[in-house]
Every structure is written in structure tokens, then in C-alpha cells.
Design a protein around this motif. Structure first.
Motif, PDB file in Angstrom:
ATOM      1  N   GLU A  55       0.666  -1.362   0.046  1.00 58.78           N
ATOM      2  CA  GLU A  55      -0.127   0.121   0.164  1.00 58.78           C
ATOM      3  C   GLU A  55       0.948   1.213  -0.106  1.00 58.78           C
ATOM      4  OE1 GLU A  55      -2.757  -0.274   3.524  1.00 58.78           O
ATOM      5  OE2 GLU A  55      -3.836  -1.722   2.311  1.00 58.78           O
ATOM      6  N   ASP A  56       2.204   1.030   0.514  1.00 54.62           N
ATOM      7  CA  ASP A  56       2.899   2.315   0.356  1.00 54.62           C
ATOM      8  C   ASP A  56       3.254   3.001  -1.088  1.00 54.62           C
ATOM      9  OD1 ASP A  56       3.259   1.580   3.159  1.00 54.62           O
ATOM     10  OD2 ASP A  56       5.506   1.606   3.074  1.00 54.62           O
ATOM     11  N   ARG A  57       3.219   2.066  -1.933  1.00 57.87           N
ATOM     12  CA  ARG A  57       3.428   2.549  -3.386  1.00 57.87           C
ATOM     13  C   ARG A  57       2.208   2.896  -3.845  1.00 57.87           C
ATOM     14  NH1 ARG A  57       6.208  -2.490  -3.551  1.00 57.87           N
ATOM     15  NH2 ARG A  57       4.333  -3.565  -4.516  1.00 57.87           N
ATOM     16  N   GLN A  58       1.102   2.594  -3.457  1.00 62.39           N
ATOM     17  CA  GLN A  58      -0.197   3.266  -3.759  1.00 62.39           C
ATOM     18  C   GLN A  58      -0.392   4.663  -3.093  1.00 62.39           C
ATOM     19  OE1 GLN A  58      -3.374   0.711  -2.513  1.00 62.39           O
ATOM     20  NE2 GLN A  58      -2.782  -1.101  -3.749  1.00 62.39           N
ATOM     21  N   VAL A  59       0.018   4.785  -1.954  1.00 60.13           N
ATOM     22  CA  VAL A  59       0.148   6.230  -1.382  1.00 60.13           C
ATOM     23  C   VAL A  59       1.018   7.069  -2.022  1.00 60.13           C
ATOM     24  CG1 VAL A  59       0.599   7.430   0.781  1.00 60.13           C
ATOM     25  CG2 VAL A  59      -0.623   5.260   1.004  1.00 60.13           C
ATOM     26  N   ALA A  60       2.513   6.385  -2.288  1.00 55.78           N
ATOM     27  CA  ALA A  60       3.262   7.233  -3.282  1.00 55.78           C
ATOM     28  C   ALA A  60       2.643   7.702  -4.660  1.00 55.78           C
ATOM     29  CB  ALA A  60       4.573   6.506  -3.371  1.00 55.78           C
ATOM     30  N   GLU A  61       1.817   7.045  -5.322  1.00 54.18           N
ATOM     31  CA  GLU A  61       1.348   7.374  -6.513  1.00 54.18           C
ATOM     32  C   GLU A  61       0.387   8.296  -6.459  1.00 54.18           C
ATOM     33  OE1 GLU A  61       2.048   6.586  -9.660  1.00 54.18           O
ATOM     34  OE2 GLU A  61       3.607   5.440  -8.700  1.00 54.18           O
ATOM     35  N   GLN A  62      -0.569   8.223  -5.230  1.00 55.29           N
ATOM     36  CA  GLN A  62      -1.376   9.423  -4.659  1.00 55.29           C
ATOM     37  C   GLN A  62      -0.890  10.734  -4.605  1.00 55.29           C
ATOM     38  OE1 GLN A  62      -3.927   8.327  -1.363  1.00 55.29           O
ATOM     39  NE2 GLN A  62      -4.866  10.313  -1.326  1.00 55.29           N
ATOM     40  N   VAL A  63       0.499  10.887  -4.121  1.00 58.85           N
ATOM     41  CA  VAL A  63       0.997  11.754  -3.838  1.00 58.85           C
ATOM     42  C   VAL A  63       1.606  12.484  -5.061  1.00 58.85           C
ATOM     43  CG1 VAL A  63       3.070  13.055  -2.809  1.00 58.85           C
ATOM     44  CG2 VAL A  63       1.894  11.325  -1.555  1.00 58.85           C
ATOM     45  N   LYS A  64       1.946  11.531  -6.008  1.00 60.12           N
ATOM     46  CA  LYS A  64       2.344  12.075  -7.203  1.00 60.12           C
ATOM     47  C   LYS A  64       1.383  12.845  -8.284  1.00 60.12           C
ATOM     48  CE  LYS A  64       6.734  10.480  -7.534  1.00 60.12           C
ATOM     49  NZ  LYS A  64       7.930  11.267  -7.657  1.00 60.12           N
ATOM     50  N   MET A  65       0.127  12.092  -8.025  1.00 58.92           N
ATOM     51  CA  MET A  65      -1.211  12.711  -8.626  1.00 58.92           C
ATOM     52  C   MET A  65      -1.447  14.116  -8.055  1.00 58.92           C
ATOM     53  SD  MET A  65      -3.350   9.262  -9.141  1.00 58.92           S
ATOM     54  CE  MET A  65      -4.729  10.448  -9.856  1.00 58.92           C
ATOM     55  N   LEU A  66      -1.162  14.122  -6.632  1.00 54.49           N
ATOM     56  CA  LEU A  66      -1.645  15.391  -6.175  1.00 54.49           C
ATOM     57  C   LEU A  66      -0.630  16.766  -6.381  1.00 54.49           C
ATOM     58  CD1 LEU A  66      -2.531  14.195  -2.415  1.00 54.49           C
ATOM     59  CD2 LEU A  66      -4.025  14.978  -4.113  1.00 54.49           C
ATOM     60  N   LEU A  67       0.450  16.118  -6.837  1.00 51.64           N
ATOM     61  CA  LEU A  67       1.452  17.244  -7.016  1.00 51.64           C
ATOM     62  C   LEU A  67       1.250  17.698  -8.602  1.00 51.64           C
ATOM     63  CD1 LEU A  67       4.795  15.671  -5.342  1.00 51.64           C
ATOM     64  CD2 LEU A  67       3.404  17.629  -4.937  1.00 51.64           C
ATOM     65  N   GLN A  68       0.335  17.109  -9.394  1.00 48.91           N
ATOM     66  CA  GLN A  68       0.330  17.611 -10.727  1.00 48.91           C
ATOM     67  C   GLN A  68      -0.695  18.725 -10.969  1.00 48.91           C
ATOM     68  OE1 GLN A  68       1.996  15.919 -13.031  1.00 48.91           O
ATOM     69  NE2 GLN A  68       2.908  14.918 -11.564  1.00 48.91           N
ATOM     70  N   GLY A  69      -0.326  19.608 -11.847  1.00 46.46           N
ATOM     71  CA  GLY A  69      -1.094  20.935 -12.005  1.00 46.46           C
ATOM     72  C   GLY A  69      -1.061  21.786 -10.668  1.00 46.46           C
ATOM     73  N   GLN A  70      -2.010  22.652 -10.821  1.00 45.95           N
ATOM     74  CA  GLN A  70      -2.030  23.620  -9.674  1.00 45.95           C
ATOM     75  C   GLN A  70      -2.647  23.167  -8.392  1.00 45.95           C
ATOM     76  OE1 GLN A  70      -3.054  27.838 -10.590  1.00 45.95           O
ATOM     77  NE2 GLN A  70      -4.729  27.401  -9.217  1.00 45.95           N
ATOM     78  N   MET A  71      -1.779  23.099  -7.296  1.00 51.87           N
ATOM     79  CA  MET A  71      -2.339  22.499  -6.115  1.00 51.87           C
ATOM     80  C   MET A  71      -3.276  23.431  -5.124  1.00 51.87           C
ATOM     81  SD  MET A  71       1.124  20.582  -5.151  1.00 51.87           S
ATOM     82  CE  MET A  71       0.295  19.606  -3.751  1.00 51.87           C
ATOM     83  N   SER A  72      -4.259  22.819  -4.696  1.00 53.91           N
ATOM     84  CA  SER A  72      -5.239  23.501  -3.865  1.00 53.91           C
ATOM     85  C   SER A  72      -4.707  23.613  -2.554  1.00 53.91           C
ATOM     86  CB  SER A  72      -6.487  23.174  -3.773  1.00 53.91           C
ATOM     87  OG  SER A  72      -6.578  21.774  -3.430  1.00 53.91           O
ATOM     88  N   LEU A  73      -5.233  24.208  -1.458  1.00 53.07           N
ATOM     89  CA  LEU A  73      -4.733  24.165  -0.066  1.00 53.07           C
ATOM     90  C   LEU A  73      -5.000  22.594   0.462  1.00 53.07           C
ATOM     91  CD1 LEU A  73      -3.672  25.456   2.428  1.00 53.07           C
ATOM     92  CD2 LEU A  73      -6.051  26.132   2.884  1.00 53.07           C
ATOM     93  N   ASP A  74      -6.219  22.193   0.183  1.00 56.27           N
ATOM     94  CA  ASP A  74      -6.324  20.943   0.485  1.00 56.27           C
ATOM     95  C   ASP A  74      -5.429  19.647   0.115  1.00 56.27           C
ATOM     96  OD1 ASP A  74      -8.475  21.582   2.292  1.00 56.27           O
ATOM     97  OD2 ASP A  74     -10.039  21.180   0.740  1.00 56.27           O
ATOM     98  N   GLY A  75      -5.187  20.255  -1.229  1.00 62.25           N
ATOM     99  CA  GLY A  75      -4.104  18.974  -1.844  1.00 62.25           C
ATOM    100  C   GLY A  75      -2.683  19.300  -1.233  1.00 62.25           C
ATOM    101  N   VAL A  76      -2.165  20.427  -0.863  1.00 68.55           N
ATOM    102  CA  VAL A  76      -0.990  20.574  -0.220  1.00 68.55           C
ATOM    103  C   VAL A  76      -0.953  19.880   1.243  1.00 68.55           C
ATOM    104  CG1 VAL A  76       0.684  22.393   0.772  1.00 68.55           C
ATOM    105  CG2 VAL A  76      -0.489  22.655  -1.554  1.00 68.55           C
ATOM    106  N   ILE A  77      -2.074  20.166   1.971  1.00 69.97           N
ATOM    107  CA  ILE A  77      -2.327  19.722   3.196  1.00 69.97           C
ATOM    108  C   ILE A  77      -2.306  18.061   3.157  1.00 69.97           C
ATOM    109  CG2 ILE A  77      -3.724  19.245   5.360  1.00 69.97           C
ATOM    110  CD1 ILE A  77      -4.490  22.124   4.918  1.00 69.97           C
ATOM    111  N   GLN A  78      -3.000  17.651   2.262  1.00 67.97           N
ATOM    112  CA  GLN A  78      -2.903  15.899   1.995  1.00 67.97           C
ATOM    113  C   GLN A  78      -1.676  15.340   1.770  1.00 67.97           C
ATOM    114  OE1 GLN A  78      -6.109  13.777   2.154  1.00 67.97           O
ATOM    115  NE2 GLN A  78      -3.981  12.895   3.070  1.00 67.97           N
ATOM    116  N   VAL A  79      -0.840  16.068   0.880  1.00 70.87           N
ATOM    117  CA  VAL A  79       0.635  15.747   0.649  1.00 70.87           C
ATOM    118  C   VAL A  79       1.138  15.613   1.787  1.00 70.87           C
ATOM    119  CG1 VAL A  79       2.703  16.063  -0.691  1.00 70.87           C
ATOM    120  CG2 VAL A  79       0.332  16.278  -1.744  1.00 70.87           C
TER     121      VAL A  79
END
Length: 475
Positions: A55-79
Motif C-alpha cells: 500500500e506504500d506504493r499506492q500512497v506514493a502514487e497518490q502523492v504524485k497525482m496530487l503534485l500535478q497541476g495547480q495544487m489547492s490548499l487541501d491538496g498541499v495539506i494532504q500531501v
């Protein structure tokens, strides 16, 4: 056969005693689901404890997706909550607290002792075999387990509070970065405008229409604008590095993007109904002190028991003399003559009273902070409204009017330069006020999430852990 029967009796009793403690085992990530649910309920974010699984790899992929494009405040907090290495290290405190909880449920190991003595030049011998168990640890086992349970609950509260603290740090750093992004944009426009005016002033100077002093004043404004632009650009770079630390990013991942402007103040006002009551009910800080008070109350009872019986060992003793076995029960009791536990009882009583006063002080502080934060939020909103609806339009009208008068040669260049300077200052004041509004709102949201900025929850957790640690670990 007699020897075997005797040894069986010697060994059997401690085995029975050990069975009273039950089967205690370590459960990886015990209590983390409660922390995760509490965080989601309080701030609407997800947390994950990395343990090296798939599951660590899945979380790493989620972080990569969140870093794409313009990040919202919620996205930055989630990362940050998924990727911050310091937070992952803090999760291990939950494992440490669980180890203490399991240890508190274990009896101390029985003590085996034996002695072989030769008499008569070795012609005969005696053999003594003893097995003893700390019986007091059996009597106090339920209380020690309860104390360790309180410590474990405080560890979960402390971890939840640190997660909320991290989210708050990210939120304020995000607003800092946005404010400086906006300031960079504004000062870039100011530098361009003052540069164009300096070019015009140079032409007027060359034509003999303005003197050297007027040209120098225009150049001074332009150079000041350039210096301010360099300052906010540096501040922005530092803000980004701060966010990189909070999000645990390095390498190519640091090229993330966010909105270059702070959000405008929303039309709807922040809900402040029953604000003090809501803050008190949600407070993790008060909950931690409550557990400390409960724990100290239990510990005081334990101190009273162990004052009269400091140590009690019960066991079985066997002796072989000349081939004949003699065996029977054995007891070892510490007599409280010199140390009657009065210091221990007084210390725990003082710690209990201290915790009760700390609870009252924290409740008072929470009420005061909730009121003052609400006042600050209203004041900062009023300031933003005044700047955006009154002062900024007014400064723009003044500049427009002064330009018309200057072109008509009704005012001098000094008046125009002064109005330009004041317009720049008002623009900077607006960005600063907008940032302060979002800071105040973030502070109030943090309070309603259960965390007081700069709270003593960490201190309370450590005090509880050290204060009850000796009793909860057994004898």
C-alpha cells in the motif's frame, strides 16, 4: 519419582500465576484507526502509516497525482499528511505506547534459585531449590493495566494533535506563499510602471521640463520598487522551501504550483455561534489532562496499597537432605518500618492537584483564546473590506486625478510621486491584511479541530508517561 513430584510442585505454581496475566501480544498499528478517523472527522483529511507494505506504493502514487497541476490548499495539506517523514516518525510513538500497554499486562518472571552444599568432606550434600513470584504484581496488575491504558489514550490524543498542528503549519505556510506570490505579481507591475515613468521623466529632463531633483525622485521610487520586488521574491523562495519540508518533497517534486493569489474574503461570515462551547468540547488538550487526572487518581490508590506492602514474594521451596526431600510454600515480605510510603503518597497527591489546576487553567485559556481569535477574525475582515472597498479605489482615483492635473501642468512631479508611493503602500497593506484574515481563520479552525496553538498537550503526554511509568511497568 519423589524428586520429579517435588520439582513439579515447585514449577507448577508460577506457571499458574503467569497464566493469570493472560495472553498479551503486540498488534501493529493498534489505535491508529481511531487516530485516522478522528483526524478525518476534525479536518477532513486522510493519514497513512507507512510500514513497507504494498500500500506504500499506492500512497506514493497518490502523492504524485496530487503534485500535478495547480495544487489547492487541501491538496498541499494532504500531501504533507501522507508524505511528511517527521510525522511518520511520530507514528512510532504509538507503537512505543502500545509496547508499554502490553508490558503492563505482563507479570514479572518468576525467580529460580538453587544451592548445593557439601558437608563432611563431600561425603553428603544438601540441595535447596526455590521458585518465587512477586505476588504484589499480581494484585496490582489491573491497576497497572488501567494506568497504561490511560497512557495509550494520551498517546493517541497527542498524535492526533500533532497531525492537526502539521495541517495548520501547512495552511499558514501556504497562505504565506500565496501572499508573496501576489506581492511578486503586484511589485512586478509596480516596477514596470515606475520604469515606464522613469523613462518618461528622463525624456522630460532631457527636454529641460523637469530638473535633476525631480528625475532623481522618480528614479528613487523605481529603485525602491525593484528592491521590494527582490525582497518578496526571496521571501517566496523561502516559503516554498518551508512547504517542501512540510510536504517531505525533494528533487523534481519541488516544482509544484499553487494559485498566485490569496482567495478573497468570502461573502458568508464564519459561523461563530457557541464558539467557546464548541472549542471546549473538541479540545484534545483538555481530554489529555482529563486522562492524566484519572490516571493519577488510580496511581494514588496504588501508592496507598504499596505503602503498606512495598514488596511481597510468594513461592515454593524444596530441600533435599540425605536423599530425603522436604518442600513447602515460602514467603518474602518487606517490612515498612523506615519507608512507609508517605513521600510517594504526598508526591502523587501533589501531582493530582497540579493536574486539576492545569485543567482549570486550560479551560480558562481556551475560552479566552476562542474569544480573542473570533475578535481578531472580525477585525481582520473589516480591515480587508475597508482596504478593498474604500482605500484602494480611493488611491486609484487620486492617481488618476493627479495624472490629469500633472498633464495639465496644474501640479508638480513631486505630488505625483508621493501619490504613487502611497498607492504602492496601500496595495501592500491590502495583501498583508488579506493574509492576516486567512491566518486568523486558520487559527479559529484549528481551535475548532481541537488543538490550541502552542498547547501543552505534548507536555501533558510526557508528564503522564513519566509520572505513571514506574507503576505501569510493574515490579
Amino acid at each position: 519419582m519423589v524428586i520429579i513430584k517435588g520439582l513439579f510442585k515447585i514449577i507448577f505454581m508460577p506457571v499458574v500465576l503467569m497464566s493469570l496475566a493472560g495472553c498479551a501480544s503486540i498488534q501493529p498499528q493498534k489505535g491508529f484507526d481511531e487516530v485516522k478517523n478522528s483526524v478525518n472527522e476534525r479536518i477532513g483529511q486522510q493519514v497513512y502509516w507507512k510500514t513497507g507494505g504494498t500500500e506504500d506504493r499506492q500512497v506514493a502514487e497518490q502523492v504524485k497525482m496530487l503534485l500535478q497541476g495547480q495544487m489547492s490548499l487541501d491538496g498541499v495539506i494532504q500531501v504533507a499528511l501522507l508524505n511528511n517523514p517527521d510525522l511518520q516518525a511520530t507514528y512510532e510513538d504509538l507503537g512505543i505506547a502500545q509496547a508499554s500497554l502490553v508490558q503492563a499486562g505482563l507479570l514479572s518472571n518468576p525467580v529460580f534459585s538453587g544451592a548445593l552444599r557439601f558437608v563432611g568432606g563431600g561425603e553428603s550434600s544438601t540441595l535447596d531449590i526455590d521458585v518465587s513470584q512477586n505476588f504484589l504484581s499480581i494484585l496490582t496488575l489491573p491497576i497497572r493495566k488501567k494506568l497504561a491504558h490511560f497512557e495509550f489514550e494520551v498517546a493517541k490524543l497527542r498524535l492526533t494533535g500533532e497531525i492537526i498542528d502539521l495541517a495548520s503549519d501547512v495552511r499558514q505556510s501556504y497562505y504565506d506563499a500565496q501572499a508573496n506570490e501576489q506581492a511578486v505579481e503586484m511589485m512586478g507591475q509596480v516596477v514596470a510602471a515606475t520604469g515606464a515613468m522613469l523613462t518618461s521623466a528622463q525624456k522630460l529632463h532631457d527636454a529641460g521640463n523637469i530638473n535633476d531633483l525631480a528625475l532623481d525622485r522618480q528614479q528613487a521610487i523605481h529603485e525602491e520598487a525593484r528592491l521590494l520586488l527582490a525582497d518578496v521574491e526571496t521571501a517566496l523562495m523561502l516559503d516554498r522551501e518551508r512547504l517542501n519540508i512540510l510536504m517531505g518533497l525533494w528533487g523534481k517534486d519541488v516544482a509544484w504550483k499553487i494559485s498566485k493569489r490569496l482567495p478573497e474574503v468570502p461573502e458568508a461570515y464564519f459561523d461563530m455561534q457557541n464558539i467557546k462551547k464548541r472549542v471546549i468540547e473538541k479540545s484534545l488538550d483538555l481530554a489529555a489532562i482529563r486522562f492524566r487526572i484519572e490516571g493519577l487518581t488510580k496511581r494514588l490508590g496504588l501508592a496507598k496499597v504499596t505503602s503498606f506492602i512495598p514488596d511481597l514474594d510468594i513461592g515454593y521451596s524444596g530441600e533435599r537432605d540425605g536423599g530425603v526431600w522436604g518442600n513447602g510454600p515460602a514467603i518474602s515480605l518487606q517490612i515498612p518500618i523506615f519507608d512507609m510510603g508517605q513521600a510517594k503518597r504526598f508526591r502523587v497527591t501533589s501531582e493530582l492537584r497540579k493536574a486539576q489546576w492545569q485543567y482549570m487553567a486550560m479551560a480558562v485559556e481556551l475560552r479566552a483564546v476562542s474569544r480573542s481569535t473570533a475578535i481578531d477574525l472580525r477585525a481582520s475582515r473589516a480591515k480587508v473590506d475597508h482596504l478593498s472597498k474604500v482605500l484602494l479605489p480611493l488611491r486609484q482615483r487620486i492617481i488618476n486625478g493627479t495624472m490629469l492635473e500633472f498633464n495639465a501642468m496644474q501640479v508638480g512631479v513631486f505630488r505625483l510621486l508621493e501619490d504613487q508611493r502611497r498607492q504602492i503602500e496601500t496595495g501592500r497593506d491590502y495583501i498583508s491584511a488579506l493574509r492576516e484574515y486567512w491566518f486568523s481563520r486558520a487559527n479559529l479552525e484549528q481551535l475548532l479541530s481541537g488543538r490550541l496553538t502552542g498547547s501543552p498537550l505534548g507536555r501533558e503526554g510526557k508528564a503522564m508517561q513519566s509520572g505513571m511509568g514506574e507503576e505501569s511497568r510493574g515490579h
